[in-house]
Design an enzyme around this catalytic site. Structure first.
Site, short mmCIF file in Angstrom:
data_model
loop_
_atom_site.label_atom_id
_atom_site.label_comp_id
_atom_site.label_asym_id
_atom_site.label_seq_id
_atom_site.Cartn_x
_atom_site.Cartn_y
_atom_site.Cartn_z
N HIS A 195 -4.44 1.60 2.01
CA HIS A 195 -3.75 0.60 1.69
C HIS A 195 -4.33 -0.77 1.68
O HIS A 195 -4.97 -1.06 2.67
CB HIS A 195 -2.48 0.56 2.53
CG HIS A 195 -1.14 -0.22 1.77
ND1 HIS A 195 -1.17 -1.73 2.29
CD2 HIS A 195 -0.39 0.40 1.19
CE1 HIS A 195 0.10 -1.90 1.44
NE2 HIS A 195 0.51 -0.66 0.85
N ASP A 239 3.10 7.01 -0.10
CA ASP A 239 3.27 8.14 -1.21
C ASP A 239 2.73 9.48 -0.89
O ASP A 239 2.59 10.38 -1.46
CB ASP A 239 2.34 7.51 -2.43
CG ASP A 239 2.96 6.22 -3.07
OD1 ASP A 239 2.03 5.34 -3.01
OD2 ASP A 239 4.24 6.16 -3.32
C1 SDX Z 1 1.43 1.66 -3.16
O1 SDX Z 1 0.55 -3.08 -2.17
C2 SDX Z 1 1.56 -2.38 -1.73
O2 SDX Z 1 2.37 -3.03 -0.69
C3 SDX Z 1 1.86 -1.31 -2.56
C4 SDX Z 1 2.75 -0.17 -1.99
C5 SDX Z 1 4.29 -0.95 -2.17
O3 SDX Z 1 5.41 -0.53 -1.37
O4 SDX Z 1 4.21 -1.55 -3.01
O5 SDX Z 1 2.49 0.08 -0.43
C6 SDX Z 1 2.85 1.22 -2.64
O6 SDX Z 1 0.78 1.30 -3.90
C7 SDX Z 1 0.63 2.43 -2.04
C8 SDX Z 1 -0.78 2.78 -2.31
C9 SDX Z 1 -0.83 3.82 -3.22
N1 SDX Z 1 -2.01 4.12 -3.84
C10 SDX Z 1 -2.85 5.21 -3.72
O7 SDX Z 1 -2.52 5.99 -2.69
C11 SDX Z 1 -4.18 5.63 -4.23
C12 SDX Z 1 -5.19 5.85 -3.47
N2 SDX Z 1 -5.45 4.56 -2.59
C13 SDX Z 1 -6.50 3.72 -3.18
O8 SDX Z 1 -6.94 3.76 -4.45
C14 SDX Z 1 -6.65 2.42 -2.36
O9 SDX Z 1 -6.44 2.66 -0.93
C15 SDX Z 1 -5.38 1.26 -2.53
C16 SDX Z 1 -5.72 1.05 -4.11
C17 SDX Z 1 -4.13 1.77 -2.14
C18 SDX Z 1 -6.04 0.04 -1.70
O10 SDX Z 1 -7.22 -0.38 -2.32
P1 SDX Z 1 -8.06 -1.65 -1.95
O11 SDX Z 1 -7.28 -2.34 -0.56
O12 SDX Z 1 -8.42 -2.54 -2.98
O13 SDX Z 1 -9.24 -0.98 -1.13
P2 SDX Z 1 -10.64 -0.76 -1.53
O14 SDX Z 1 -10.33 0.24 -3.01
O15 SDX Z 1 -11.52 -1.82 -2.03
O16 SDX Z 1 -11.13 0.63 -0.71
C19 SDX Z 1 -11.90 0.17 0.49
C20 SDX Z 1 -12.78 1.25 0.66
C21 SDX Z 1 -13.74 1.22 -0.49
O17 SDX Z 1 -14.70 2.07 -0.13
P3 SDX Z 1 -16.24 0.97 -0.09
O18 SDX Z 1 -16.32 0.31 -1.42
O19 SDX Z 1 -15.86 -0.17 0.93
O20 SDX Z 1 -17.32 1.93 0.54
O21 SDX Z 1 -12.12 2.22 1.36
C22 SDX Z 1 -12.33 3.42 0.13
C23 SDX Z 1 -12.85 2.71 -1.20
O22 SDX Z 1 -13.62 3.30 -1.89
N3 SDX Z 1 -11.22 3.89 -0.39
C24 SDX Z 1 -10.92 5.29 -0.54
C25 SDX Z 1 -9.48 5.27 -0.47
N4 SDX Z 1 -8.88 4.23 -0.51
C26 SDX Z 1 -9.85 3.15 -0.46
N5 SDX Z 1 -11.67 6.39 -0.39
C27 SDX Z 1 -11.17 7.36 -0.61
N6 SDX Z 1 -9.82 7.85 -0.60
C28 SDX Z 1 -8.98 6.61 -0.73
N7 SDX Z 1 -7.44 6.79 -0.84
#
Ligand code: SDX
Length: 432
Positions: free
Chosen positions: A309, A367
């Protein structure tokens, strides 16, 4: 606006100092006011994805990502999920305080009496293919509300803003249920005024003309709790979409349709569908290590859906409540040894014990468990995000009302870091 006692931040550019006002909120980090920065220093700030940018001031919802705390008008989500119910939370988000018994009864009556759609709208559903994703239908039908309820589109009129708000909260379950019924090839089921909000939605989704439908109180309580857990969440992507669309003065129905479109993405509200499909693809506990490895592999685009998140760097408090609810609902429904729930629990355990996820502070989000409950209730995965959209409508509307009511409202118009070609003359074909 933030409190009057401002500190200042000093910025030095090319040897020149600029003092920028700093505001202290009631909760959360201080903010640096950069509104005059470009005029004074001729520079922009740069923050794609808005990781360090406050887009507005708000009094509705606050998240402490470090603590894993979510407050709606100051009330923690776990208390609201346990002690309140969705329409009371809607009242709280819209008007700022918990209602008296009389206020709640009046609000629930107003919502109940707006649940039907203009009959002409039923033809809109019939223009879609039967295999259309319900989100594609919701985006279209919600946008079309402005064509049928034109008497509540003048955003300068507080009364029309109020009517549009009630209409959207009231009609979203009917639209979502109709989208579901249409894809099933079953007739639409009309709302009933003698049912509560969650029971009405379940009946519109699962009743058929051939027999009576009794709402299961376990399911309606679980449904209502899912609505509450998804109601609002600060300036997430879809809420920011609604705010930006609304800043141009567009009508609220069109702006909420834009929010629904944004929510559909798998990185946002579409993650609940993607998460359940991921858990089903994993299938058995022994395949979890393979998927954990893929999630950690930089060269593999796979991510654990329902994990991570932007704001929470601790447990998403909604995921905790959802996990408890999943155990309760499956137990009360007599669903033992649900393989998907088993995989989810083992996957969560394995991920949280893995340094990759611990170091990046990746925890289950809202989720991760919601799909397990929704599937147990009889919903296909394609209905998971429509239910999220239905629930979040009150959040979008509350944030929209707050913004439209701000006398300092300006149209949102970000700038950019331009890295393209500078001025050059057109080249005729013969000279290329
Ligand atoms: C919702 O914003 C909100 O409040 C949203 C929400 C709401 O109520 O409105 O809470 C609802 O959207 C919840 C999130 C649902 N999405 C997912 O579950 C999809 C999987 N999660 C990700 O794609 C990710 O965690 C996000 C999109 C939720 C957040 O992404 P960020 O904050 O932009 O973080 P990032 O993509 O920069 O990740 C940081 C690091 C990365 O690695 P590095 O490049 O630093 O090496 O963490 C890794 C990412 O690769 N990472 C993950 C991961 N999520 C982040 N690695 C593996 N699995 C994951 N799920």
């Amino acid at each position: 606006m933030a409190d009057g006692t401002t500190k200042t931040a000093k910025l030095t550019i090319d040897g020149k100092d600029y003092d920028l006002p700093v505001y202290s909120p009631t909760a959360g980090p201080d903010v640096i006011d950069i509104r005059k920065l470009y005029a004074q220093a001729g520079v922009f700030t740069y923050d794609p994805g808005f990781t360090s940018t406050a887009s507005c001031d708000s009094t509705i919802t606050y998240i402490d990502g470090g603590k894993g705390e979510l407050l709606h008008r100051g009330y923690p989500i776990d208390q609201l999920a346990e002690k309140s119910h969705y329409l009371e939370v809607c009242y709280l988000l819209l008007y700022g305080e918990l209602p008296s018994a009389a206020q709640l009864e009046d609000f629930e009556n107003r919502v109940t009496r707006h649940t039907m759609l203009h009959e002409q709208m039923m033809y809109l559903f019939r223009g879609y293919r039967r295999d259309a994703h319900p989100m594609a239908i919701m985006v279209g039908v919600v946008g079309a509300l402005s064509a049928f309820y034109h008497d509540s589109t003048d955003i300068s009129d507080p009364w029309q803003r109020e009517v549009a708000s009630i209409r959207m909260i009231a009609k979203m379950p009917t639209i979502a249920a109709n989208a579901f019924k249409y894809t099933l090839g079953q007739p639409f089921v009309y709302p009933r005024n003698d049912l509560d909000y969650a029971s009405n939605f379940l009946r519109m989704c699962f009743a058929v003309p051939a027999e009576d439908y009794e709402v299961n109180p376990i399911l309606s309580r679980a449904m209502d709790r899912i609505f509450t857990l998804h109601a609002d969440h600060e300036q997430n992507a879809s809420t920011s979409t609604v705010r930006l669309a609304s800043s141009s003065g567009a009508n609220p129905f069109a702006c909420v349709a834009a929010g629904i479109a944004c929510l559909w993405g798998p990185a946002h509200g579409g993650a609940n569908q993607a998460c359940l499909e991921m858990l089903q693809e994993i299938g058995t506990v022994d395949r979890i290590p393979e998927y954990i490895a893929r999630a950690k592999d930089k060269d593999d685009p796979f991510r654990l859906m329902g994990f991570g998140h932007r704001v929470y760097k601790n447990f998403d408090p909604r995921a905790k409540v959802m996990k408890q609810s999943a155990d309760e609902v499956l137990d009360l429904l007599g669903i033992e040894d649900n393989p998907t729930l088993q995989v989810a629990k083992e996957l969560e355990k394995a991920a949280l014990e893995d340094p990759y996820f611990a170091d990046k502070k990746l925890f289950p989000n809202v989720d991760f468990y919601s799909g397990i409950i929704l599937e147990a209730m009889g919903f296909p995965t394609s209905m998971f995000t429509p239910i999220f959209a239905l629930s979040r409508t009150v959040g979008w509307i509350s944030q929209w009302k707050e913004m439209i009511g701000d006398p300092q409202l300006k149209i949102g118009r970000p700038r950019q870091l331009y890295m393209g070609s500078t001025l050059r003359d057109y080249v005729d074909m013969e000279n290329r």
